[in-house]
Write a protein that holds these residues in place. Structure first.
Motif, PDB file in Angstrom:
ATOM      1  N   ASP A  88       0.835  -1.218   0.000  1.00  0.00           N
ATOM      2  CA  ASP A  88       0.000   0.000   0.000  1.00  0.00           C
ATOM      3  C   ASP A  88       0.859   1.253   0.000  1.00  0.00           C
ATOM      4  N   THR A  89       1.977   1.214   0.753  1.00  0.00           N
ATOM      5  CA  THR A  89       2.861   2.386   0.781  1.00  0.00           C
ATOM      6  C   THR A  89       3.487   2.619  -0.587  1.00  0.00           C
ATOM      7  N   PHE A  90       3.942   1.522  -1.223  1.00  0.00           N
ATOM      8  CA  PHE A  90       4.493   1.684  -2.578  1.00  0.00           C
ATOM      9  C   PHE A  90       3.441   2.311  -3.499  1.00  0.00           C
ATOM     10  N   GLU A  91       2.190   1.833  -3.370  1.00  0.00           N
ATOM     11  CA  GLU A  91       1.143   2.332  -4.265  1.00  0.00           C
ATOM     12  C   GLU A  91       0.820   3.792  -3.984  1.00  0.00           C
ATOM     13  N   SER A  92       0.705   4.145  -2.684  1.00  0.00           N
ATOM     14  CA  SER A  92       0.325   5.537  -2.378  1.00  0.00           C
ATOM     15  C   SER A  92       1.472   6.495  -2.702  1.00  0.00           C
ATOM     16  N   ASP A  93       2.716   6.064  -2.491  1.00  0.00           N
ATOM     17  CA  ASP A  93       3.851   6.924  -2.864  1.00  0.00           C
ATOM     18  C   ASP A  93       3.894   7.133  -4.379  1.00  0.00           C
ATOM     19  N   MET A  94       3.654   6.049  -5.112  1.00  0.00           N
ATOM     20  CA  MET A  94       3.664   6.167  -6.572  1.00  0.00           C
ATOM     21  C   MET A  94       2.507   7.045  -7.034  1.00  0.00           C
ATOM     22  N   GLN A  95       1.367   6.902  -6.365  1.00  0.00           N
ATOM     23  CA  GLN A  95       0.192   7.702  -6.733  1.00  0.00           C
ATOM     24  C   GLN A  95       0.468   9.193  -6.539  1.00  0.00           C
ATOM     25  N   ASN A 102       3.391  10.904  -5.868  1.00  0.00           N
ATOM     26  CA  ASN A 102       4.583  11.488  -6.484  1.00  0.00           C
ATOM     27  C   ASN A 102       4.568  11.417  -8.003  1.00  0.00           C
ATOM     28  N   PHE A 103       3.953  10.352  -8.529  1.00  0.00           N
ATOM     29  CA  PHE A 103       4.081  10.120  -9.973  1.00  0.00           C
ATOM     30  C   PHE A 103       2.758  10.238 -10.735  1.00  0.00           C
ATOM     31  N   PHE A 104       1.808   9.340 -10.435  1.00  0.00           N
ATOM     32  CA  PHE A 104       0.602   9.318 -11.288  1.00  0.00           C
ATOM     33  C   PHE A 104      -0.189  10.624 -11.195  1.00  0.00           C
ATOM     34  N   ASN A 105      -0.339  11.177  -9.990  1.00  0.00           N
ATOM     35  CA  ASN A 105      -1.072  12.448  -9.866  1.00  0.00           C
ATOM     36  C   ASN A 105      -0.360  13.551 -10.641  1.00  0.00           C
ATOM     37  N   MET A 106       0.957  13.537 -10.566  1.00  0.00           N
ATOM     38  CA  MET A 106       1.747  14.546 -11.288  1.00  0.00           C
ATOM     39  C   MET A 106       1.554  14.396 -12.801  1.00  0.00           C
ATOM     40  N   VAL A 107       1.620  13.139 -13.286  1.00  0.00           N
ATOM     41  CA  VAL A 107       1.472  12.903 -14.727  1.00  0.00           C
ATOM     42  C   VAL A 107       0.109  13.412 -15.202  1.00  0.00           C
ATOM     43  N   LYS A 108      -0.922  13.140 -14.403  1.00  0.00           N
ATOM     44  CA  LYS A 108      -2.283  13.556 -14.789  1.00  0.00           C
ATOM     45  C   LYS A 108      -2.351  15.082 -14.910  1.00  0.00           C
ATOM     46  N   ILE A 109      -1.769  15.779 -13.945  1.00  0.00           N
ATOM     47  CA  ILE A 109      -1.854  17.243 -13.949  1.00  0.00           C
ATOM     48  C   ILE A 109      -0.999  17.835 -15.070  1.00  0.00           C
ATOM     49  N   VAL A 110       0.145  17.240 -15.321  1.00  0.00           N
ATOM     50  CA  VAL A 110       0.958  17.713 -16.448  1.00  0.00           C
ATOM     51  C   VAL A 110       0.171  17.539 -17.746  1.00  0.00           C
ATOM     52  N   LYS A 111      -0.496  16.399 -17.893  1.00  0.00           N
ATOM     53  CA  LYS A 111      -1.304  16.150 -19.088  1.00  0.00           C
ATOM     54  C   LYS A 111      -2.393  17.212 -19.232  1.00  0.00           C
ATOM     55  N   ASP A 112      -3.044  17.548 -18.113  1.00  0.00           N
ATOM     56  CA  ASP A 112      -4.137  18.529 -18.153  1.00  0.00           C
ATOM     57  C   ASP A 112      -3.651  19.943 -18.450  1.00  0.00           C
ATOM     58  N   HIS A 158      14.719   3.494   1.804  1.00  0.00           N
ATOM     59  CA  HIS A 158      14.147   4.439   0.841  1.00  0.00           C
ATOM     60  C   HIS A 158      13.516   3.733  -0.367  1.00  0.00           C
ATOM     61  N   THR A 159      13.244   2.419  -0.292  1.00  0.00           N
ATOM     62  CA  THR A 159      12.822   1.710  -1.517  1.00  0.00           C
ATOM     63  C   THR A 159      11.589   2.347  -2.154  1.00  0.00           C
ATOM     64  N   SER A 160      10.606   2.709  -1.324  1.00  0.00           N
ATOM     65  CA  SER A 160       9.345   3.194  -1.902  1.00  0.00           C
ATOM     66  C   SER A 160       9.512   4.583  -2.531  1.00  0.00           C
ATOM     67  N   VAL A 161      10.051   5.519  -1.769  1.00  0.00           N
ATOM     68  CA  VAL A 161      10.163   6.881  -2.317  1.00  0.00           C
ATOM     69  C   VAL A 161      11.173   6.925  -3.464  1.00  0.00           C
ATOM     70  N   ALA A 162      12.242   6.130  -3.377  1.00  0.00           N
ATOM     71  CA  ALA A 162      13.234   6.121  -4.462  1.00  0.00           C
ATOM     72  C   ALA A 162      12.611   5.573  -5.747  1.00  0.00           C
ATOM     73  N   ALA A 163      11.745   4.570  -5.620  1.00  0.00           N
ATOM     74  CA  ALA A 163      11.089   4.024  -6.812  1.00  0.00           C
ATOM     75  C   ALA A 163      10.150   5.062  -7.431  1.00  0.00           C
ATOM     76  N   ALA A 164       9.368   5.730  -6.584  1.00  0.00           N
ATOM     77  CA  ALA A 164       8.401   6.710  -7.100  1.00  0.00           C
ATOM     78  C   ALA A 164       9.121   7.899  -7.741  1.00  0.00           C
ATOM     79  N   LYS A 165      10.174   8.375  -7.083  1.00  0.00           N
ATOM     80  CA  LYS A 165      10.889   9.535  -7.630  1.00  0.00           C
ATOM     81  C   LYS A 165      11.748   9.137  -8.835  1.00  0.00           C
ATOM     82  N   GLY A 166      12.187   7.874  -8.873  1.00  0.00           N
ATOM     83  CA  GLY A 166      12.899   7.389 -10.057  1.00  0.00           C
ATOM     84  C   GLY A 166      11.991   7.466 -11.282  1.00  0.00           C
ATOM     85  N   ALA A 167      10.712   7.147 -11.073  1.00  0.00           N
ATOM     86  CA  ALA A 167       9.743   7.274 -12.173  1.00  0.00           C
ATOM     87  C   ALA A 167       9.624   8.732 -12.605  1.00  0.00           C
ATOM     88  N   VAL A 168       9.643   9.649 -11.639  1.00  0.00           N
ATOM     89  CA  VAL A 168       9.566  11.085 -11.964  1.00  0.00           C
ATOM     90  C   VAL A 168      10.761  11.485 -12.846  1.00  0.00           C
TER      91      VAL A 168
END
Ligand SMILES: NC(=O)c1ccc[n+]([C@@H]2O[C@H](COP(=O)([O-])OP(=O)(O)OC[C@H]3O[C@@H](n4cnc5c(N)ncnc54)[C@H](OP(=O)(O)O)[C@@H]3O)[C@@H](O)[C@H]2O)c1
Length: 230
Positions: free
Chosen positions: A85-92, A94-104, A130-140
């Motif tokens: 859940d932490t991996f998912e919420s961090d990815m959400q 840091n990454f997916f919400n950001m991608v959506k707003i950039v698209k908009d 740092h596995t979760s935040v590093a993965a999410a920010k790596g996607a960024v």
């Protein structure tokens, strides 16, 4: 007419310092859940939760010249205790919400516009817990470089990768003098970051003075990512 900057987040932390630095030269729009920190600034606030809301484009001016996405997370735990859940919420967040707003917002961005995203020093240097935040920010970081390539020469996209900065996000890591001193000593420049350190770089990347910089991940980290003094 002043140019327009949209900040997602900006009611406190690094984003608020960015509001203060940009307000003289730009019209600043801040989309965040709370707005108390913006009192006394000239920023226009839009109530917005990146986790649940779609950004109301009609609340924005017709043209955006600069954009930064400030929400982030610091969930540090040994991997065996880090829930999916932490991996998912961090990815959400840091990454997916950001991608959506950039698209908009990209359709509103003018040629010469600039996007600034935030990563962490823990993407370039492996750090325990740092596995979760590093993965999410790596996607960024990967997203930012690909977007910078796709939108060159019209829109510049850069990333700032801070080490520990004194903001509400980091308050648990900096909750007493002993922790602050310990964290300071870990940095080659012997202090933790202040909001000005990061906002100075973000403001530079958003303005025309950085017009020949794109696709970069810039460490603003007290030397943490590149210097080993031991
Ligand atoms: N501080 C550090 O040590 C550090 C280190 C490395 C990287 N970073 C990165 O730097 C960036 C800025 O960090 P910071 O320390 O300034 O963070 P912060 O103190 O938590 O501030 C985050 C800002 O984003 C807004 N925000 C948070 N969640 C939101 C949501 N769901 N919807 C809309 N707005 C939201 C907050 O406002 P509201 O609560 O009003 O919505 C606030 O204005 C982040 O991406 C972070 O990951 C920080």
């Amino acid at each position: 007419m002043k140019k327009n900057i949209l900040l997602i987040g900006g009611s406190y932390g690094i984003g608020l310092e960015l509001v203060k630095q940009l307000s003289e030269d730009y019209s600043v729009y801040v989309a965040s859940r709370t707005s108390e920190g913006l009192e006394g600034t000239s920023a226009t606030h839009i109530t917005f939760d990146a986790n649940t809301d779609s950004l109301d484009i009609t609340a924005l001016p017709n043209e955006i010249h600069g954009f930064a996405y400030c929400p982030g997370s610091i969930n540090l735990k040994p991997f065996k205790m880090m829930s999916l859940d932490t991996f998912e919420s961090d990815m959400q967040l840091n990454f997916f919400n950001m991608v959506k707003i950039v698209k908009d917002t990209l359709p509103l961005m003018t040629a010469g516009g600039a996007i600034v995203l935030f990563s962490t020093v823990a993407v370039g240097s492996g750090m325990p817990y740092h596995t979760s935040v590093a993965a999410a920010k790596g996607a960024v970081e990967g997203f930012a470089k690909a977007l910078a390539a796709e939108y060159a020469p019209n829109i510049r996209v850069n990333v700032i990768a801070p080490s520990l900065v004194n903001t509400p996000l980091a308050k648990r890591l900096l909750s007493n003098d002993k922790k602050i001193e310990m964290m300071s000593q870990r940095h080659p420049l012997k202090r933790i970051g202040e909001v000005e350190d990061i906002a100075n770089t973000a403001a530079f990347l958003l303005c025309e003075k950085s017009s020949w910089i794109t696709g970069q991940v810039i460490g603003v980290d007290g030397g943490m990512s590149t210097l080993n003094l031991s």
